[in-house]
Motif scaffolding. Structure first.
Motif, PDB file in Angstrom:
ATOM      1  N   ASP A  80       0.857  -1.198   0.000  1.00 35.77           N
ATOM      2  CA  ASP A  80       0.000   0.000   0.000  1.00 35.77           C
ATOM      3  C   ASP A  80       0.893   1.247   0.000  1.00 35.77           C
ATOM      4  O   ASP A  80       0.653   2.197  -0.745  1.00 35.77           O
ATOM      5  N   GLU A 102      -4.589   7.957   1.004  1.00 38.77           N
ATOM      6  CA  GLU A 102      -4.932   7.247   2.226  1.00 38.77           C
ATOM      7  C   GLU A 102      -3.724   7.038   3.124  1.00 38.77           C
ATOM      8  O   GLU A 102      -3.816   7.171   4.337  1.00 38.77           O
ATOM      9  N   GLU A 103      -2.583   6.699   2.539  1.00 38.59           N
ATOM     10  CA  GLU A 103      -1.441   6.308   3.371  1.00 38.59           C
ATOM     11  C   GLU A 103      -0.506   7.459   3.728  1.00 38.59           C
ATOM     12  O   GLU A 103       0.167   7.397   4.741  1.00 38.59           O
ATOM     13  N   ASP A 128      -6.458   6.243  -3.516  1.00 39.65           N
ATOM     14  CA  ASP A 128      -6.411   5.043  -2.674  1.00 39.65           C
ATOM     15  C   ASP A 128      -5.471   4.081  -3.410  1.00 39.65           C
ATOM     16  O   ASP A 128      -5.825   3.537  -4.457  1.00 39.65           O
ATOM     17  N   ILE A 188      -4.320   1.058  -2.785  1.00 38.76           N
ATOM     18  CA  ILE A 188      -4.930  -0.272  -2.914  1.00 38.76           C
ATOM     19  C   ILE A 188      -6.264  -0.219  -2.176  1.00 38.76           C
ATOM     20  O   ILE A 188      -6.299  -0.121  -0.953  1.00 38.76           O
ATOM     21  N   ASP A 189      -7.347  -0.235  -2.925  1.00 32.73           N
ATOM     22  CA  ASP A 189      -8.667  -0.319  -2.308  1.00 32.73           C
ATOM     23  C   ASP A 189      -9.082  -1.794  -2.361  1.00 32.73           C
ATOM     24  O   ASP A 189      -9.067  -2.401  -3.433  1.00 32.73           O
ATOM     25  N   THR A 200      -7.751  -3.811   0.374  1.00 30.16           N
ATOM     26  CA  THR A 200      -6.478  -4.328   0.901  1.00 30.16           C
ATOM     27  C   THR A 200      -6.618  -5.718   1.520  1.00 30.16           C
ATOM     28  O   THR A 200      -5.702  -6.529   1.419  1.00 30.16           O
TER      29      THR A 200
HETATM   30 CA    CA Z   1      -6.612   1.418   0.763  1.00 30.57          CA
END
Ligand code: CA
Ligand code: IPD
Ligand code: CA
Length: 266
Positions: free
Chosen positions: A46, A69-70, A85, A87-88, A90
């Motif tokens: 991610d 997000e991260e 995002d 990786i949506d 995860t």
């Molecule tokens: Ca995510």
């Protein structure tokens, strides 16, 4: 910059990020840390995927803002913000299930779904071999095929997707609503990725979708896909989706679903 040029950037960066995430998946995945709850996980992939996206966008569009997000938010100077995002889905990614995607959108105005204007977005699902794109006024597309939401059906014929929050208190409420709702729809689906749920809706593979507690990055690209495919995306009382609720589908189904959710105290 024209929407089509922004779309090209979203698409190219999403594709490259999807290739990276897919390669990292093949090399093996482990949980790196937990976030809002013990089941809300982040993997090294991610983070690496968001780093790649962020650096590509910084090169291609210096001056634009970023909300990922991260790695968080950075204000820009152009009025545009990339909402990402990496990786949506995860948890699917961790378990080797195919429903995960890279979601990238560019919005005008504050990066807030209640006020922004989404200009372009891409949802790349490498394990499905599908790259979805949309731009404001330019339609929604899956690999050269224009997308259209399904024609409205009565709620009791509707295939409805939803998702569940990582926070147990919110889940308890979602379960309380889902139980009676199940008897009022054709069936419920929980595929594990909000961006793919919305992309599937745009592609006519679902009749409706709703979820409580989505973040801006979960829905930025997917909501544009649905709107450009002729659907609506809204909140419960509000005309725009909020953190409290996102409801999407063709107008008729959304109205019936919204009424049912209100009645069930969602
Ligand atoms: Ca995510
Ligand atoms: C999650 C997925 C899931 C949805 C959750 C999201 P993540 O995103 O989209 O389907 O139900 O609300 O947080 O954590 O996989 O990026
Ligand atoms: Ca997400």
């Amino acid at each position: 910059m024209a929407h089509e040029d922004l779309l090209e950037i979203a698409r190219d960066v999403a594709r490259e990020a999807g290739e990276l995430a897919a390669r990292l998946r093949r090399e093996g995945v482990e949980v790196a840390a937990t976030k809002s709850s013990p089941i809300d996980i982040v993997t090294a992939a991610d983070r690496a995927t968001e780093d790649l996206i962020r650096s590509r966008l910084a090169d291609l569009r210096p001056g634009d803002g970023f909300l990922g997000e991260e790695s968080g938010a950075e204000r820009g100077t152009t009025g545009l913000t990339w909402v990402v995002d990496p990786i949506d889905g995860t948890v699917n990614y961790l378990y080797g299930l195919p429903n995960w995607s890279v979601s990238i959108a560019v919005v005008e105005g504050d990066p807030d779904p209640t006020t922004w204007t989404a200009l372009a977005g891409a949802v790349d699902a490498p394990a499905l071999g599908e790259l979805y794109t949309a731009s404001a006024g330019g339609g929604a597309w899956l690999e050269g095929r224009p997308l259209r939401v399904r024609e409205a059906v009565p709620l009791d014929r509707a295939l409805v997707a939803t998702g569940f929050h990582y926070t147990q208190a919110i889940r308890a409420n979602q379960a309380r609503v889902a139980q009676p709702l199940l008897a009022r729809v054709r069936d419920l689906r929980r595929a594990g990725g909000a961006a793919i749920d919305l992309a599937y809706l745009a592609a006519g593979r679902l009749d409706a979708y709703f979820e409580q507690g989505l973040n801006p990055w979960d829905q930025a690209a997917g909501a544009l896909l649905v709107q450009e495919a002729g659907g609506v995306v809204r909140g419960l009382d509000e005309e725009r989706p909020t953190n409290r609720m996102t409801i999407a589908g063709s107008a008729g189904v959304v109205e019936e679903l919204r009424a049912a959710l209100l009645e069930l105290g969602a």
